[in-house]
Design an enzyme around this catalytic site. Structure first.
Site, mmCIF file in Angstrom:
data_model
loop_
_atom_site.group_PDB
_atom_site.id
_atom_site.type_symbol
_atom_site.label_atom_id
_atom_site.label_comp_id
_atom_site.label_asym_id
_atom_site.label_seq_id
_atom_site.Cartn_x
_atom_site.Cartn_y
_atom_site.Cartn_z
ATOM 1 N N ALA A 82 -52.496 0.662 28.742
ATOM 2 C CA ALA A 82 -51.340 -0.081 28.205
ATOM 3 C C ALA A 82 -51.785 -1.515 27.956
ATOM 4 O O ALA A 82 -51.205 -2.476 28.472
ATOM 5 C CB ALA A 82 -50.124 0.001 29.144
ATOM 6 N N LEU A 83 -52.843 -1.641 27.166
ATOM 7 C CA LEU A 83 -53.555 -2.916 27.031
ATOM 8 C C LEU A 83 -52.696 -3.977 26.360
ATOM 9 O O LEU A 83 -51.963 -3.693 25.420
ATOM 10 C CB LEU A 83 -54.842 -2.702 26.226
ATOM 11 C CG LEU A 83 -55.834 -1.699 26.830
ATOM 12 C CD1 LEU A 83 -57.077 -1.590 25.936
ATOM 13 C CD2 LEU A 83 -56.233 -2.069 28.245
ATOM 14 N N HIS A 84 -52.827 -5.218 26.868
ATOM 15 C CA HIS A 84 -52.111 -6.360 26.292
ATOM 16 C C HIS A 84 -53.087 -7.524 26.189
ATOM 17 O O HIS A 84 -54.281 -7.371 26.501
ATOM 18 C CB HIS A 84 -50.880 -6.703 27.136
ATOM 19 C CG HIS A 84 -51.161 -6.854 28.604
ATOM 20 N ND1 HIS A 84 -51.987 -7.826 29.108
ATOM 21 C CD2 HIS A 84 -50.751 -6.124 29.679
ATOM 22 C CE1 HIS A 84 -52.058 -7.726 30.420
ATOM 23 N NE2 HIS A 84 -51.334 -6.685 30.795
ATOM 24 N N HIS A 115 -55.544 -8.184 29.103
ATOM 25 C CA HIS A 115 -56.746 -7.348 29.083
ATOM 26 C C HIS A 115 -57.704 -7.803 27.985
ATOM 27 O O HIS A 115 -58.913 -7.871 28.174
ATOM 28 C CB HIS A 115 -56.377 -5.880 28.811
ATOM 29 C CG HIS A 115 -55.469 -5.259 29.824
ATOM 30 N ND1 HIS A 115 -54.179 -4.871 29.530
ATOM 31 C CD2 HIS A 115 -55.664 -4.929 31.122
ATOM 32 C CE1 HIS A 115 -53.632 -4.338 30.604
ATOM 33 N NE2 HIS A 115 -54.499 -4.360 31.586
ATOM 34 N N ARG A 119 -46.470 -3.747 33.370
ATOM 35 C CA ARG A 119 -45.165 -3.379 33.949
ATOM 36 C C ARG A 119 -44.011 -4.184 33.345
ATOM 37 O O ARG A 119 -42.851 -3.850 33.598
ATOM 38 C CB ARG A 119 -45.185 -3.560 35.463
ATOM 39 C CG ARG A 119 -46.060 -2.534 36.169
ATOM 40 C CD ARG A 119 -45.872 -2.569 37.680
ATOM 41 N NE ARG A 119 -46.452 -1.403 38.326
ATOM 42 C CZ ARG A 119 -47.640 -1.385 38.935
ATOM 43 N NH1 ARG A 119 -48.387 -2.450 38.982
ATOM 44 N NH2 ARG A 119 -48.085 -0.267 39.490
ATOM 45 N N LYS A 156 -57.481 -13.253 37.272
ATOM 46 C CA LYS A 156 -56.949 -13.986 38.430
ATOM 47 C C LYS A 156 -55.507 -13.596 38.709
ATOM 48 O O LYS A 156 -54.967 -13.896 39.772
ATOM 49 C CB LYS A 156 -57.027 -15.486 38.166
ATOM 50 C CG LYS A 156 -58.439 -16.044 38.152
ATOM 51 C CD LYS A 156 -58.368 -17.549 37.924
ATOM 52 C CE LYS A 156 -59.725 -18.192 38.001
ATOM 53 N NZ LYS A 156 -59.618 -19.658 37.736
ATOM 54 N N LYS A 157 -54.857 -12.947 37.758
ATOM 55 C CA LYS A 157 -53.490 -12.449 37.941
ATOM 56 C C LYS A 157 -53.401 -11.628 39.225
ATOM 57 O O LYS A 157 -52.434 -11.716 39.964
ATOM 58 C CB LYS A 157 -53.111 -11.600 36.715
ATOM 59 C CG LYS A 157 -51.922 -10.687 36.890
ATOM 60 C CD LYS A 157 -50.675 -11.388 36.502
ATOM 61 C CE LYS A 157 -49.407 -10.618 36.761
ATOM 62 N NZ LYS A 157 -49.476 -9.196 36.914
HETATM 63 P P1 AMP Z 1 -54.629 -3.435 35.132
HETATM 64 O O1 AMP Z 1 -54.708 -2.640 33.862
HETATM 65 O O2 AMP Z 1 -53.283 -3.948 35.452
HETATM 66 O O3 AMP Z 1 -55.316 -2.740 36.287
HETATM 67 O O4 AMP Z 1 -55.502 -4.754 34.867
HETATM 68 C C1 AMP Z 1 -56.844 -4.685 34.469
HETATM 69 C C2 AMP Z 1 -57.457 -6.054 34.572
HETATM 70 O O5 AMP Z 1 -56.763 -6.954 33.712
HETATM 71 C C3 AMP Z 1 -57.375 -6.649 35.990
HETATM 72 O O6 AMP Z 1 -58.594 -7.327 36.278
HETATM 73 C C4 AMP Z 1 -56.220 -7.605 35.875
HETATM 74 O O7 AMP Z 1 -56.283 -8.682 36.789
HETATM 75 C C5 AMP Z 1 -56.373 -8.093 34.445
HETATM 76 N N1 AMP Z 1 -55.103 -8.630 33.944
HETATM 77 C C6 AMP Z 1 -53.899 -8.013 33.936
HETATM 78 N N2 AMP Z 1 -52.935 -8.840 33.457
HETATM 79 C C7 AMP Z 1 -53.561 -10.010 33.175
HETATM 80 C C8 AMP Z 1 -53.132 -11.282 32.664
HETATM 81 N N3 AMP Z 1 -51.864 -11.508 32.343
HETATM 82 N N4 AMP Z 1 -54.052 -12.251 32.507
HETATM 83 C C9 AMP Z 1 -55.359 -12.047 32.845
HETATM 84 N N5 AMP Z 1 -55.832 -10.873 33.320
HETATM 85 C C10 AMP Z 1 -54.960 -9.877 33.496
#
Ligand code: AMP
Length: 275
Positions: free
Chosen positions: A29-31, A34, A184, A145-146
């Site tokens: 669910a890339l944004h 990511h 989310r 860092k989130k």
């Molecule tokens: P996730 O898909 O939520 O497991 O996130 C994958 C990676 O993207 C993790 O290292 C997160 O910390 C990073 N990430 C998620 N949201 C953000 C954001 N808003 N800004 C920077 N990195 C993010």
């Protein structure tokens, strides 16, 4: 861009590569958050690998594993456009084995804050990241860092297990109104989204108070509570820790992270500020 689904497929492509490899593990669910990690990996490496794996072992019973957003096709396009060399999308039965060896999060830092709210969550995170790092064998792995505590624990695992990879912390990406991007966020109704802005607002106000000279952690945390409590449905924690996640009584610029976790409606949100 090659899409690999098994360890063997991945290994075949990986073995033909020379030069540095950058790796961005995700749950899809890339944004833009990511994407900022992917772009940085693209700038700093010969090859870029992105993994998409909604890791079941980091979800606790009753959490949102089943309804976690999955957007395979859109994610594939985003990776392709961002110049990713290899998209790795394994299934759970390729990653996990019966009666397997387990990595455990450290007893203190793995069980405070996020680890207290979600006991066992970091065991699952470390288990899957260890596997992915061993499969991908990157030179650099990029984390946001989130997820500050996750980043600290992964850095500790790399140190404690002497893993040959450099962990690269990446800045938090926010929407123009301040909300930290998260897969989310799509659960939030417009009204909840408005209230969710209290998280970034509380951190911003705390940051200003520190700039104005306040150093008492408790005073800073009280400011955050005052912003958060009228807006969120449940405030799980506000905290001030150092970069190794030890609680701090006095703020130290360059070594403090302010953290918040709160529920808005049925969505649990986290955010933080590196001071
Ligand atoms: P996730 O898909 O939520 O497991 O996130 C994958 C990676 O993207 C993790 O290292 C997160 O910390 C990073 N990430 C998620 N949201 C953000 C954001 N808003 N800004 C920077 N990195 C993010």
């Amino acid at each position: 861009m090659v899409v690999a689904r098994s360890v063997e497929e991945f290994g075949k492509v990986r073995s033909g590569w020379k030069g540095s490899v950058g790796f961005v593990p995700t749950m899809g669910a890339l944004h833009e958050g990511h994407l900022s990690l992917i772009r940085r990996a693209r700038e700093e490496n010969e090859r870029v690998v992105v993994s998409i794996f909604v890791n079941p072992t980091q979800f606790l019973p009753g959490e949102d594993l089943e309804k976690y957003p999955r957007k395979k096709e859109a994610d594939r396009k985003i990776c392709e456009l961002a110049g990713v060399d290899l998209l790795y999308m394994p299934t759970a039965d390729q990653i996990y084995h019966e009666d397997e060896l387990r990595i455990e999060a450290p007893k203190i830092r793995g069980y405070i804050l996020e680890g207290a709210s979600r006991p066992g969550h970091f065991d699952g995170v470390l288990q899957v990241v260890m596997k992915l790092l061993n499969i991908v064998r990157p030179d650099h792995a990029y984390f946001g860092k989130k997820d500050a505590q996750q980043l600290a624990l992964i850095s500790q695992m790399v140190r404690d297990y002497f893993l040959p990879v450099e962990i690269v912390p990446c800045e938090i990406v926010r929407d123009s109104d301040g909300l930290a991007l998260s897969s989310r966020n799509i659960y939030l109704s417009p009204e909840e989204r408005r209230r969710a802005l209290a998280l970034s607002r509380a951190l911003k106000r705390a940051g200003k108070q520190i700039q104005a000279g306040e150093r008492e952690a408790e005073a800073i945390l009280e400011t955050m509570r005052q912003v958060l409590e009228p807006e969120v449905d449940e405030l799980e924690y506000v905290a001030a820790v150092d970069r190794s996640f030890r609680a701090m009584k006095r703020i130290e610029e360059g070594d403090t992270i302010l953290l918040v976790a709160a529920w808005v409606g049925r969505t649990r949100l986290i955010d933080n500020l590196w001071v």
